[in-house]
Design a protein around this motif. Sequence first.
Motif, short mmCIF file in Angstrom:
data_model
loop_
_atom_site.label_atom_id
_atom_site.label_comp_id
_atom_site.label_asym_id
_atom_site.label_seq_id
_atom_site.Cartn_x
_atom_site.Cartn_y
_atom_site.Cartn_z
N ARG A 306 1.12 -1.36 0.50
CA ARG A 306 0.14 0.14 -0.01
C ARG A 306 0.95 1.47 0.07
O ARG A 306 0.61 1.75 -0.64
N GLU A 310 0.67 3.84 -3.52
CA GLU A 310 0.87 5.18 -2.54
C GLU A 310 1.37 6.19 -3.53
O GLU A 310 1.23 7.30 -3.96
N SER A 381 -5.84 13.98 -0.22
CA SER A 381 -5.55 12.75 0.62
C SER A 381 -6.68 11.89 0.77
O SER A 381 -7.26 10.89 0.36
N ASP A 382 -8.06 12.70 0.53
CA ASP A 382 -9.34 11.81 0.60
C ASP A 382 -9.63 10.57 -0.68
O ASP A 382 -9.75 10.03 -0.56
N ASN A 385 -6.96 8.47 -0.46
CA ASN A 385 -7.13 7.36 0.06
C ASN A 385 -8.65 6.20 0.19
O ASN A 385 -8.52 5.34 -0.10
N ASP A 386 -9.55 7.11 -0.93
CA ASP A 386 -10.72 5.88 -1.58
C ASP A 386 -10.25 5.47 -2.89
O ASP A 386 -10.24 3.88 -3.35
N MET A 388 -6.85 3.90 -3.03
CA MET A 388 -6.24 2.71 -2.42
C MET A 388 -7.08 1.55 -2.02
O MET A 388 -6.71 0.57 -1.86
N SER A 389 -7.97 1.82 -1.42
CA SER A 389 -9.14 1.18 -0.84
C SER A 389 -10.13 -0.17 -2.47
O SER A 389 -9.96 -1.08 -1.28
#
Length: 689
Positions: A306, A310, A381-382, A385-386, A388-389
């Motif tokens: 991850r 990222e 960042s948001d 993060n979405d 990477m999920s």
Amino acid sequence: MTPESSMIHDKMANTTVFPDPQSSWLEFPSNEPSQDPQPPKHKNDNGVRLDCCEEPSNENETEMKGSPSILLRRWLPEILAQIGGMLCLIGIFLLLWHANNRPSEEMYLGVTLNTILAFLTSLAKVAFLVPIAEGLAQLKWIWFLSPVGRAPKYRPLVDFQVFDDAMRGGIGGVRLLFGFKGILASFGALIMLSGLFTSTLTQQAITYDVRKALSRQANDTATVDRATTFSTYDGNALALTPYDTLREQRAIFDGFFTPSTERVMEMRANCSSGDCTWPAYGSLAVCGGVANLSAISNPALHDSLRKTTEKRLQLLLQTSNITAGSAGYGNFYMTINEVFPVIIGLLDEPTGAFNQSVTDLIVSDSFIAYTDEMVSTSSDSDALNDMMSKVKYLELAFWWCTKTYVTEVTQGQSVTREISTLSKISKGVNNTLNVAWDHKFYPCYSTGQCNNTYGVAEVALEKPADAADSVDFTVHLWTALTASMLLASTMLDSLLLDRTRGVVASNGGGSAKAFAFSVLGDFLTTELPSPEKRFADVQTVMSNAARSMTNLVRQGTTRMARPEAVVRGSVYAPRAFVRIRWEWMGMLTTQLTLTTLFLVLTVVATYMSRVQVIKSSSLATLCALDEETRRDIGGIGDGVDHLEKKAKKVSVRLERRGDFKDFPTQSGKSGAVVWLGVPEQRRSQSKVW
């Protein structure tokens, strides 16, 4: 009684049929008794008449009694002929068995196979026709004989001619067959007529097939390259030839960008004739595989993947925005707000997804990170993060292995099949072959000290199974790490794709696009492949790339000119071979078998009928017809047609001694056959004369 009948009766009443008790069964009546052992001549209205008689002897007496030994002795020529036919048949079978599947140009005693077969068939045909002809001749006499204890039977005299014609085959056999002169005679005629087809059908047993056979040309060659070692080490440094790195890179990309519906073919063999074969042989090879890292329960690994992904995504999004803006594509790029990311990076340590024997031989180990949902192009960042999920991970590994191949060239088309694969070190140094896992390589590479670090160190792989030869397979450590470094630079890549799989941005070696098509689908498509197909397509890409690199290893300078690196095969050329169709020998075999049966039945019929073995004796034929019948049917001077017409109207039978009560012998004995003719009672009653 008419005057004519009275005259015949008086004439026969004064006749002594047998001059003595041992006279032949072929004696005929004469005007006066004769005691002279020599055949007397008598004058009559037609000239000289021949009476058949002989001196008494014990041999004649034995023959009259029908001794079995005498009977078989008289049939000895036919038995020997039948045995000769069987020997010819055995010889034919041995000849054909020896010639079957052999080259057609082989000669036997200086002549061709068909010539010998025709000769032996002709001998066998003659052999079985002899018993048939003589058997029909013997059945001719039995046909005119009245059965013992039954009412007399009279046959047209022309039947005598029908049997004689049948003995010669052809039309005579047809006349006998359709005229039906008894079951056994018809059986013999049928066998004789079948002889017309013997030679033709027997020749059909030999056919010629054109097959591939070993070439006899000295200049024909069949070679195929393989790798027994991977090394460019000359004892001091790596002896790289010009463009070695370019050839390696091309081999990798040839495999990557081969569609997943196609297969990279193994290297082409050299065959001078266009038809060659090779025994199973082993070769050093590169293998490739895929593992689903998302399914592995390893939190530390997932966390590492991850973080790496990222960072790579952030860098890709930032550089893409900067590049697009500075290049004047800002407006175009800003209209794309969702993408599919595809990231390929190196793994710095084994994941455990592959077994230890494979891990020890890995030359390149990478991961691919992708999403099967479109994600935002925003780098905040948001959004990150979405993104990477939704990321999924696969492991892409290449490793050294040994394979067993079977190669064949047919009509110029080379086909090589893998029949076994083995990935296991037999002996070697305690060092990895993957440059990303070896921390000693880059320092020595940058300072030119790798000869001191690695030197002649090699890793030996176990020999592949099923190979016909036995050679060693080694990988030079320094050469392998150098190749691993080139492969690692190729496997470092990342890109962004729009909804129709068009490239929005990329950053790396370029291999990510090949895998993107596998995990997301082809260009201009909007449907994602199923997870199963996705995994299978990625595996196909890895296999194609591994096969392409193997071809480079097998034919490149890394073989170091070892003699065993060239496998020599067998060269074939079209050649005619004999093929025996055994079913076509059934005609001759059946004919000889049925002839044996016919001969046995004829011998038995002769013995049961108490008839001497006369067969086709012309002397017996001359004596068989009584003088009165000869006088009634006329002479040869009247013409053959006249004789046949008269013979059709005259009915006769073969008489026994005891059948003529009016004509007793001097001894009063009876038993053997006397003549062909009609007794006085029959003459006077039927008035056929």
